[in-house]
Structure formats: C-alpha cells, structure tokens
Write a protein that holds these residues in place. Sequence first.
Motif, PDB file in Angstrom:
ATOM      1  N   UNK A  60      16.653   1.679  -2.573  1.00  0.00           N
ATOM      2  CA  UNK A  60      15.736   2.595  -2.249  1.00  0.00           C
ATOM      3  C   UNK A  60      14.867   3.199  -3.589  1.00  0.00           C
ATOM      4  N   UNK A  61      13.601   3.163  -3.255  1.00  0.00           N
ATOM      5  CA  UNK A  61      12.758   3.579  -4.487  1.00  0.00           C
ATOM      6  C   UNK A  61      12.181   4.838  -4.213  1.00  0.00           C
ATOM      7  N   UNK A  62      12.323   5.912  -5.260  1.00  0.00           N
ATOM      8  CA  UNK A  62      12.087   7.354  -4.861  1.00  0.00           C
ATOM      9  C   UNK A  62      11.000   7.654  -5.997  1.00  0.00           C
ATOM     10  N   UNK A  63      10.118   8.702  -5.989  1.00  0.00           N
ATOM     11  CA  UNK A  63       9.055   8.922  -6.627  1.00  0.00           C
ATOM     12  C   UNK A  63       9.284  10.483  -7.289  1.00  0.00           C
ATOM     13  N   UNK A  64       8.970  10.477  -8.577  1.00  0.00           N
ATOM     14  CA  UNK A  64       8.975  11.955  -9.241  1.00  0.00           C
ATOM     15  C   UNK A  64       8.224  13.032  -8.644  1.00  0.00           C
ATOM     16  N   UNK A  65       8.699  14.202  -8.470  1.00  0.00           N
ATOM     17  CA  UNK A  65       7.998  15.216  -8.051  1.00  0.00           C
ATOM     18  C   UNK A  65       8.226  16.643  -8.761  1.00  0.00           C
TER      19      UNK A  65
END
Length: 331
Positions: free
Chosen positions: A161-166
């Motif tokens: 899974x690839x997650x984005x920085x927030x």
Amino acid sequence: MRTLLLSFAIVGLLCGCSSKSDYGEARGIVCDATMNTVTIVTDDNDTLSFSTVATDKSGVDGLLLGDTAEITYRGKYEKGMGALKMVSYPQRALLGGDRDEHGCIGSAGYVWSEVSQDCIRVFEKGIRTESVRGDNRSVYIVFSPDSSQVELFFSDGQPNEILERRTLPSGGFAWNVEDDDTKNVRFINGLWTIEQRGEVIYWEDSAAADSSLGDWQERTYEGVLPAADTPGIRYTLTVRNREYSGDGTFVLAMTYLEAENGKDETVTYTGRRFTQRGSADDKDAVVWQLVADDGTVFNFLVSKEGTSLTLLNDKFEKPQSGLNYTLRLVQ
C-alpha cells in the motif's frame, strides 16, 4: 545432476607404476574453504574434506561458498587427505539468475519499491513494525526519498500500500489516503505506528528505536548445508541489531540448489532474532533463535568468536550425522 565418482586403487603386481584406477574424482558444492582445506557436499549428500596444501590449483580462479569443485585424489578417500588437483566453477544463480521484471534479485533479498523506484532490501531500508496482537505479522514502512509517500510491505502477502503525507491540524504529519478504511502511519511517543479506524494495529519495537542501545550493526553468514533431494541448500543469513541489544531482526535466504529441473529455488524468511543462553550440552552456550513472520523457527549455536553459526534442532541439539551444518561470517 552431479555424481560422485570414486575410483579405488589397484595395486600393480609387476611394477610400481600408477594406473588411472589409482585415482579418484569427487564433485560437489563447496560448503567450507580455508587457505589449506576445502570441504564439499556431493549429490549423494556425502561431505568430503581435503587438504589443499600441495594441490594443483591452476583451474581455480578464486573459491567461494556455493561454487562447484571437482577434486582429483589418489587412493581410497580418507577425511583430510591431500587433493592432487582442483577445478572450480562459480555458482550460477545468486547474482542474477532469479531477477524479476524490475531486475531485482530475489535470492539476495531484493524487492521492487515503487516509492523508491529502486530494488531494495526492506530489511535494511524499511522500519519494521509488528502486530500489536502478537501474531508474528509485521509491516515494513519504506519512505520515498522526499518523505512525501510511504510504502507498506506486509509479511502476510497482502499487496503493498502507498500512502500520501498530510499535515495534521495539530501539527506534524500522517501518511494515509482519502478512504474511511485507510491506514495511518504516524510517529507517536518516539515510535512509528500504523493505525486503522483509530486503533493502533502495528507498532515499532521500542528496543529497535532506542538509540541508547548503540548504533545499528549488521552481519552476514553463509554456507551450503546438506539437503535430502538436492546437492545442498545455500543459506545466506543477515542479522541486524543495536550494538548493545541481544535482540534484533533477520532475513534468511535459503536457496535449494538444482531443486526444480536443474534450477535453483529460493525461499526468503524475515523475522525477529532473540538471544538465548544454553544448548542441550552446554548451559553457557549462546543461541540465536530466529522466529520468522510465518512462525517458522530456526536455532543457531553461536561460536565463541561470533564467526560461525551451527544449525540446531528444536531441542537445541547439534546434528548427529557428522555432516556440515555451519554458516560462516562473511561480512
């Protein structure tokens, strides 16, 4: 398949000249080698050791564990006897024979990382987190070069899974996606954690995060051990731990030589390494117990110098067969 050819000496009745039948030949996988000795494991799982002090090595261009060696000797085989001539053939598969579509070498522990756009060993590049349920599952967190993304590598075979920085309203960052069931990667109280629906499901081991236990150190051991149906199993074991911690992590690649249609096959394990005291015959022995993420357990007796490991059974006993079950430190 290689075969072991043994020729027994025939004594000439009328002269002292040597005939071809005075010589024997052995072929096998190199499982141990020093400046003056070499040990091979044949197709028949025989472990043969030779002295190479006076050996013709013109056919040897360097000798590594896992290479194939052909040895010529005179007379009936005896352990430690002198080899007349040795020819070696480099191992075939370790560095390139099992590259995937990205060029990553599985037998060396490399996998493709989308966020890194490179072949990596998650054991080295990732941050290991473990299931809070204690069920041996783990997830490695790998950051992109600019930390704008993380990629999760699951030990149980789930897709990455690839997650984005927030940016969080309260400050700091989380990595997730816009989905009600998203996983959140956060740094909480000095530890990396993975949450889902507000519940922590994986967290980093506190000892791994504790810099007071010293710098990270890494050691690799290799050897070719006997196997029932192949010329041997090449073990490549890398352990990683803080300098002053007895626990750590490991990656073990077991390559079954000529396993399927003459081709090598590699199985890779990752997990935790624990240091224990005492074996079946030595209460002061140091034993590394490797617990893989799938529950498989390996026990290794550590030599006093730390330069070799001997595979033990589940009762912490040494093998009784007399065959070689030792891995040696290579780096």
